[in-house]
Design a protein around this motif. Structure first.
Motif, PDB file in Angstrom:
ATOM      1  N   ALA A 177       3.833   6.041   2.164  1.00 27.82           N
ATOM      2  CA  ALA A 177       4.224   7.449   2.023  1.00 27.82           C
ATOM      3  C   ALA A 177       4.126   8.163   3.372  1.00 27.82           C
ATOM      4  O   ALA A 177       4.976   9.010   3.706  1.00 27.82           O
ATOM      5  N   GLU A 211       0.314   4.331  -0.541  1.00 29.97           N
ATOM      6  CA  GLU A 211      -0.246   5.516   0.131  1.00 29.97           C
ATOM      7  C   GLU A 211       0.073   5.496   1.624  1.00 29.97           C
ATOM      8  O   GLU A 211       0.358   6.542   2.223  1.00 29.97           O
ATOM      9  N   ALA A 212       0.006   4.313   2.229  1.00 32.10           N
ATOM     10  CA  ALA A 212       0.315   4.199   3.659  1.00 32.10           C
ATOM     11  C   ALA A 212       1.829   4.291   3.885  1.00 32.10           C
ATOM     12  O   ALA A 212       2.292   4.861   4.883  1.00 32.10           O
ATOM     13  N   ALA A 230      -4.675   6.140   5.910  1.00 33.98           N
ATOM     14  CA  ALA A 230      -4.224   6.183   4.516  1.00 33.98           C
ATOM     15  C   ALA A 230      -4.422   4.818   3.851  1.00 33.98           C
ATOM     16  O   ALA A 230      -4.851   4.742   2.688  1.00 33.98           O
ATOM     17  N   ARG A 265      -8.143   4.209   3.148  1.00 31.05           N
ATOM     18  CA  ARG A 265      -8.606   5.024   2.011  1.00 31.05           C
ATOM     19  C   ARG A 265      -8.151   4.434   0.690  1.00 31.05           C
ATOM     20  O   ARG A 265      -8.843   4.514  -0.321  1.00 31.05           O
ATOM     21  N   ALA A 266      -6.954   3.848   0.706  1.00 34.40           N
ATOM     22  CA  ALA A 266      -6.340   3.405  -0.549  1.00 34.40           C
ATOM     23  C   ALA A 266      -6.971   2.126  -1.092  1.00 34.40           C
ATOM     24  O   ALA A 266      -6.978   1.907  -2.297  1.00 34.40           O
ATOM     25  N   VAL A 320       0.850  -1.191   0.000  1.00 32.45           N
ATOM     26  CA  VAL A 320       0.000   0.000   0.000  1.00 32.45           C
ATOM     27  C   VAL A 320       0.887   1.242   0.000  1.00 32.45           C
ATOM     28  O   VAL A 320       1.250   1.763   1.065  1.00 32.45           O
TER      29      VAL A 320
END
Lengths: 292, 177
Positions: A237, A234-235, A256, A259-260, A232
């Motif tokens: 990041a 996004e997480a 995050a 959400r992703a 993931v």
């Protein structure tokens, strides 16, 4: 139920296995390799799988056990059972790979873990399987032996979808190589009953500051939210931005991740439910990874 | 034109070691270990429940470790040491209950008894590996098998009690501490 009839072959060595698989598949057969059989035999008893040939590799030498090579990579032989990893002594499985040992309690139950193998689990490629998730999280490489020799396949290229891998029909998975220690890693999951397949499984590997109080990067991987275990970004990041280890950071990473993902819905949970599980499990995995 | 062909079933001549005795049998390759035990060897103490590894009624010991006999083909048991519930008896001909079985009786850890052989072999294999198991560990391990009438409390107590007695008898023999 009882399985459909098949022809049983006992493999003696890897070359013979690859040759036999090529012959059987080449003549229109549908051979399957059997090792521990803890997924395959259940599927055969349900007649969800009806291979016409079973090639039993459990007697092939050299596919069992754990070893660390000169570069610190951990090699796990395909026939190593989950229980052998669960009970591996410190010298064989040090603190850098303790996440593997600790994750074994989530694999079925004891009588499954005594028979089921690491290689079988990876080759079966269930989207919620702990070994598949760990392989994706830790960039493991799968070693496949075929008629043309050996090749290595990185986890990101190995899993292709539901129960689908990059293994060719005449290849045998011989070992999984975990290249680098991950001392601050954890896997956690949720199933309605402990021991069942996970509804969602989350695993993280964190890069901590030398004093252990700060996070400066890491990886997040999820099972049960897609057709294959996924990282993931996004997480990750959020982890890369770093911060003090603590509930606020874990919550940000978890949010995050939730959400992703775009998880499927089925009898075990709706997409929204799985998203909620993702949030809780990622936060919990972060907390466990830091406290190691 | 395609012809209808009748292929003879693939069979294996097997030599199985069960409860210390060697048995020769000719079985179809698809014969599961539990069916071989019950139908070919007449060892009906091991029960068959779900046949897909969920219920644990068929649990036996394979080289000392608890395993599902429905998730193994008999051919895979060659060269392994199999133990079934019939091996737990004591005294002449094994006709008296063993200590684990007595503990189940004393603690009312069974009602209909269908799941009992599986629980006994699960506990036997687990205690051999972890004689000092805590009650919490026992509780976790018995989650592997399904009991639909007794409930698990008395099963946990029976296993815990048996483990405690075995530890005490080891101490009496002077080999602990």
């Amino acid at each position: 139920m009882k399985p459909a009839p098949f022809t049983y072959h006992r493999a003696r060595d890897l070359d013979g296995t690859a040759k036999l698989l090529a012959e059987l598949a080449g003549s229109g057969g549908e051979p399957k390799i059997i090792a521990g059989g803890q997924s395959l035999v259940a599927m055969m008893n349900f007649r969800l799988a009806r291979p016409d040939h079973l090639v039993d590799i459990s007697g092939v030498e050299g596919l069992r056990g754990l070893r660390t090579d000169g570069e610190g990579a951990l090699h796990i032989g395909a026939l190593t059972t989950h229980h052998e990893v669960e009970t591996a002594p410190g010298p064989l499985l040090g603190p850098g790979f303790a996440v593997l040992r600790d994750a074994m309690r989530w694999v079925g139950h004891l009588p499954i873990r005594t028979r089921g193998t690491v290689g079988g689990s990876l080759a079966h490629a269930d989207a919620t399987a702990e070994w598949c998730l760990l392989a994706v999280l830790l960039d493991a490489e799968m070693v496949a032996h075929g008629p043309a020799g050996q090749r290595r396949v990185a986890a990101r290229d190995f899993f292709l979808g539901y129960y689908s891998t990059a293994l060719e029909e005449d290849e045998v998975l011989t070992e999984a190589v975990f290249p680098r220690p991950a001392p601050h890693a954890a896997l956690t999951e949720f199933a309605q009953r402990h021991g069942d397949f996970a509804t969602v499984a989350a695993a993280v590997a964190l890069d901590l500051t030398p004093d252990g109080g700060g996070v400066r990067g890491g990886r997040v991987a999820l099972g049960g939210v897609d057709a294959l275990p996924v990282r993931v970004p996004e997480a990750e990041a959020v982890l890369a931005e770093g911060g003090r280890a603590g509930p606020a950071l874990y919550e940000a990473v978890a949010t995050a991740a939730a959400r992703a993902v775009d998880p499927p819905g089925d009898a075990n949970g709706s997409p929204e439910y799985r998203r909620g599980l993702t949030r809780n499990l990622v936060a919990r995995a972060c907390e466990e990874a830091v406290s190691r | 034109m395609s012809e209808i062909t009748h292929q003879p079933p693939d069979q294996q001549l097997l030599s199985l070691s069960v409860n210390g005795e060697r048995h020769e049998l000719l079985a179809e390759s698809r014969r599961t270990l539990v069916d071989a035990l019950r139908h070919d060897l007449g060892l009906t103490g091991t029960h068959v429940g779900c046949e897909h590894g969920i219920c644990g009624a068929c649990t036996v010991l394979v080289d000392g470790a608890p395993a599902r006999a429905c998730l193994m083909f008999a051919a895979q048991a060659e060269g392994r040491e199999i133990r079934t519930v019939e091996a737990l008896g004591e005294g002449p001909g094994g006709r008296e209950l063993g200590d684990l079985q007595r503990a189940f009786t004393e603690h009312h850890a069974l009602q209909c008894g269908f799941c009992t052989p599986g629980f006994l072999m699960l506990a036997e294999g687990f205690l051999a590996e972890r004689p000092d198991a805590t009650k919490e560990e026992i509780r976790e391990v018995v989650a592997a098998n399904l009991c639909r009438c007794t409930g698990y409390q008395t099963i946990v107590e029976a296993i815990d009690d048996c483990a405690a007695r075995r530890r005490a008898s080891v101490c009496e023999e002077g080999s602990c501490g």
